[in-house]
Design a protein around this motif. Structure first.
Motif, PDB file in Angstrom:
ATOM      1  N   PRO A  38       0.837  -1.209   0.000  1.00 16.53           N
ATOM      2  CA  PRO A  38       0.000   0.000   0.000  1.00 16.53           C
ATOM      3  C   PRO A  38       0.866   1.252   0.000  1.00 16.53           C
ATOM      4  O   PRO A  38       1.966   1.255   0.553  1.00 16.53           O
ATOM      5  N   ARG A  39       0.374   2.297  -0.642  1.00 14.77           N
ATOM      6  CA  ARG A  39       1.064   3.588  -0.675  1.00 14.77           C
ATOM      7  C   ARG A  39       0.021   4.676  -0.806  1.00 14.77           C
ATOM      8  O   ARG A  39      -1.062   4.447  -1.337  1.00 14.77           O
ATOM      9  N   ALA A  40       0.382   5.865  -0.392  1.00 19.21           N
ATOM     10  CA  ALA A  40      -0.494   7.018  -0.590  1.00 19.21           C
ATOM     11  C   ALA A  40       0.373   8.229  -0.903  1.00 19.21           C
ATOM     12  O   ALA A  40       1.472   8.368  -0.375  1.00 19.21           O
ATOM     13  N   VAL A  41      -0.127   9.081  -1.790  1.00 21.24           N
ATOM     14  CA  VAL A  41       0.549  10.341  -2.072  1.00 21.24           C
ATOM     15  C   VAL A  41      -0.460  11.477  -1.928  1.00 21.24           C
ATOM     16  O   VAL A  41      -1.636  11.318  -2.255  1.00 21.24           O
ATOM     17  N   LEU A  42       0.028  12.589  -1.414  1.00 23.50           N
ATOM     18  CA  LEU A  42      -0.764  13.801  -1.298  1.00 23.50           C
ATOM     19  C   LEU A  42      -0.404  14.701  -2.460  1.00 23.50           C
ATOM     20  O   LEU A  42       0.764  15.055  -2.643  1.00 23.50           O
ATOM     21  N   LEU A  43      -1.390  15.045  -3.266  1.00 23.42           N
ATOM     22  CA  LEU A  43      -1.210  15.923  -4.420  1.00 23.42           C
ATOM     23  C   LEU A  43      -1.586  17.335  -3.985  1.00 23.42           C
ATOM     24  O   LEU A  43      -2.679  17.551  -3.460  1.00 23.42           O
TER      25      LEU A  43
END
Length: 195
Positions: free
Chosen positions: A61-66
């Motif tokens: 799992p990964r998450a990025v904040l744009l």
């Protein structure tokens, strides 16, 4: 928020770094103006300030904040474990839309934040061309992963994508078409470690 991606031609690029520098992106218009940047985010959608040992697989799992270049939050791209589900969230944590795997690496279905089907993403065999269509089967965008050479491909995360939008495309499908580059990269192209 949506006017950020108003250009019909966009580029999504990862900074040129070693294979452990994952999940960082820039979204640029055709003239090279940076429209948004993305960095790894924690579970609450905040940019991670600490060093984290990265996963060794596209299944992690990964998450990025744009955000805008000024730091205004736009979206959170939240890739769940595996390749089955990636959700696009608003800065307050609400659902903007999602990508759900129909056939791993070959076809994804796109939903809006209410769970209604709004389109599909078809993937070619080498996983470098992504055709975004609406529910009627009309092509609304083409996302292409550019070849940067063998050394760049194997030793860095410097993937580059060209996004062409075939206007008019209404929201939320337009933004989801742009997010296709980041989502497909996180699902199919981030793992470059030799294990």
């Amino acid at each position: 928020m949506t006017e950020v991606f108003g250009s019909p031609v966009l580029r999504v690029e990862q900074p040129r770094r070693g294979p452990f520098a994952k999940s960082r992106y820039k979204v640029l218009d055709d003239a090279g103006t940076v429209l948004a940047i993305a960095a790894p985010a924690d579970s609450e959608g905040h940019v991670e300030m600490r060093s984290v040992v990265p996963g060794k697989s596209n299944l992690d799992p990964r998450a990025v904040l744009l955000t805008t270049p000024d730091g205004e939050p736009l979206y959170i791209v939240d890739k769940q474990a595996g390749r089955e589900y990636t959700e696009i969230l608003t800065p307050d944590g609400g659902s903007y839309g999602s990508f759900v795997t129909e056939r791993v690496g070959r076809r994804y279905v796109v939903y809006d934040g209410e769970g209604a089907l709004i389109g599909n993403v078809g993937v070619d065999v080498p996983r470098t061309n992504f055709e975004v269509t609406d529910t009627a089967g009309n092509k609304v965008a083409h996302v292409r992963k550019k070849w940067a050479g063998l050394a760049t491909h194997l030793l860095t995360t410097a993937d580059k994508y060209a996004v062409e939008i075939f206007d008019p495309v209404r929201e939320p499908l337009r933004t989801m078409a742009v997010m296709t580059a980041i989502v497909m990269d996180m699902n199919l192209h981030e793992s470059k470690e030799i294990t």
